[in-house]
Design an enzyme around this catalytic site. Structure first.
Site, mmCIF file in Angstrom:
data_model
loop_
_atom_site.group_PDB
_atom_site.id
_atom_site.type_symbol
_atom_site.label_atom_id
_atom_site.label_comp_id
_atom_site.label_asym_id
_atom_site.label_seq_id
_atom_site.Cartn_x
_atom_site.Cartn_y
_atom_site.Cartn_z
ATOM 1 C CE LYS A 125 30.640 37.404 36.012
ATOM 2 N NZ LYS A 125 31.939 36.450 36.585
ATOM 3 C CE1 TYR A 148 35.506 40.540 35.527
ATOM 4 C CE2 TYR A 148 34.733 40.050 33.368
ATOM 5 C CZ TYR A 148 34.526 40.029 34.634
ATOM 6 O OH TYR A 148 33.558 39.515 35.070
ATOM 7 C CB THR A 184 35.335 33.552 43.100
ATOM 8 O OG1 THR A 184 35.521 35.072 43.460
ATOM 9 C CG2 THR A 184 35.626 33.844 41.273
ATOM 10 C CG ASN A 198 31.404 33.465 38.688
ATOM 11 O OD1 ASN A 198 30.982 34.400 37.733
ATOM 12 N ND2 ASN A 198 32.436 33.897 39.417
ATOM 13 C CG HIS A 201 31.157 42.088 38.009
ATOM 14 N ND1 HIS A 201 32.481 41.780 38.441
ATOM 15 C CD2 HIS A 201 30.988 43.385 38.381
ATOM 16 C CE1 HIS A 201 33.138 42.960 38.877
ATOM 17 N NE2 HIS A 201 32.224 43.786 38.591
ATOM 18 C CD GLU A 241 33.737 46.872 38.764
ATOM 19 O OE1 GLU A 241 34.375 46.125 38.761
ATOM 20 O OE2 GLU A 241 32.276 46.480 39.349
HETATM 21 P P1 DAT Z 1 34.834 37.841 41.806
HETATM 22 O O1 DAT Z 1 34.338 37.665 40.407
HETATM 23 O O2 DAT Z 1 34.327 36.948 42.979
HETATM 24 O O3 DAT Z 1 35.185 39.399 42.137
HETATM 25 P P2 DAT Z 1 37.654 37.778 40.616
HETATM 26 O O4 DAT Z 1 37.556 39.293 40.760
HETATM 27 O O5 DAT Z 1 38.617 37.168 41.228
HETATM 28 O O6 DAT Z 1 36.409 37.145 41.421
HETATM 29 O O7 DAT Z 1 37.714 37.192 39.371
HETATM 30 C C1 DAT Z 1 36.800 37.924 38.201
HETATM 31 C C2 DAT Z 1 36.403 36.790 37.336
HETATM 32 O O8 DAT Z 1 37.259 36.097 36.823
HETATM 33 C C3 DAT Z 1 35.465 35.589 38.163
HETATM 34 O O9 DAT Z 1 34.192 36.048 38.565
HETATM 35 C C4 DAT Z 1 35.578 34.455 37.276
HETATM 36 C C5 DAT Z 1 37.004 34.483 36.910
HETATM 37 N N1 DAT Z 1 38.103 33.730 37.333
HETATM 38 C C6 DAT Z 1 38.393 33.970 38.780
HETATM 39 N N2 DAT Z 1 39.305 33.284 39.152
HETATM 40 C C7 DAT Z 1 39.411 32.419 38.035
HETATM 41 C C8 DAT Z 1 40.328 31.049 37.933
HETATM 42 N N3 DAT Z 1 41.303 30.636 38.843
HETATM 43 N N4 DAT Z 1 40.100 30.350 36.649
HETATM 44 C C9 DAT Z 1 39.157 30.982 35.737
HETATM 45 N N5 DAT Z 1 38.384 31.923 35.900
HETATM 46 C C10 DAT Z 1 38.555 32.720 37.039
HETATM 47 MG MG MG Z 2 36.249 40.683 41.237
#
Ligand code: DAT
Ligand code: MG
Length: 139
Positions: free
Chosen positions: A9, A49, A91, A112, A115, A126
């Site tokens: 990222k 997303y 995450t 973070n 991905h 994806e």
């Molecule tokens: P991951 O990337 O661990 O699969 P996810 O699919 O739940 O996590 O979410 C996708 C991305 O969205 C994540 O990498 C960062 C962002 N994200 C997730 N939860 C969030 C939150 N509560 N506030 C802001 N960004 C968030």
């Molecule tokens: Mg995810």
């Protein structure tokens, strides 16, 4: 053979961490079978997303991933999806264990660093978003 998509990222790219992150993943016994740098546009970010479109952070997430160039990679190997998810860590970097990519490099829940696909079905979809079949190599 199982494959998974990894995106380095913007926060990691901007801190010159792409090589360090890819090196960690190569050491997991997985094969790097596709790699490119690209600046995703909004449309690609929204498709990638789409599963989060109803979340309060969706617009921020789309803006963030399309804010700068990223590196897209496909890793292949037995259990590739799970192996990479473990190496990424939780995450939220504040909750990710030391030694994981997010635990060591992540800045915040949004920034973070990486991905990784969360299932083999997600991975297949994806990978198709980011790569054409001729960009995936066997060697
Ligand atoms: P991951 O990337 O661990 O699969 P996810 O699919 O739940 O996590 O979410 C996708 C991305 O969205 C994540 O990498 C960062 C962002 N994200 C997730 N939860 C969030 C939150 N509560 N506030 C802001 N960004 C968030
Ligand atoms: Mg995810």
């Amino acid at each position: 053979m199982e494959r998974t998509l990894v995106l380095i990222k913007p926060d990691a790219m901007q801190r010159d961490l792409a090589g360090a992150i890819i090196a960690r993943l190569e050491k997991l016994g997985l094969k790097l079978v596709a790699l490119k740098m690209l600046h995703p546009d909004k449309a690609l970010a929204q498709r990638h997303y789409a599963v989060h479109r109803d979340k309060p952070f969706y617009n921020e997430l789309v803006d963030y991933i399309s804010s700068a160039p990223i590196a897209a990679c496909v890793f292949e190997g037995q259990g590739a999806v799970e192996t990479i998810r473990k190496a990424m860590g939780a995450t939220d970097p504040a909750k990710a264990e030391k030694g994981t990519i997010r635990g060591d490099f992540g800045l915040s829940i949004g920034e973070n660093s990486v991905h990784g696909s969360d299932s083999t079905a997600t991975a297949e979809a994806e990978i198709k978003l980011f790569f054409s079949p001729d960009e995936l190599f066997g060697y």
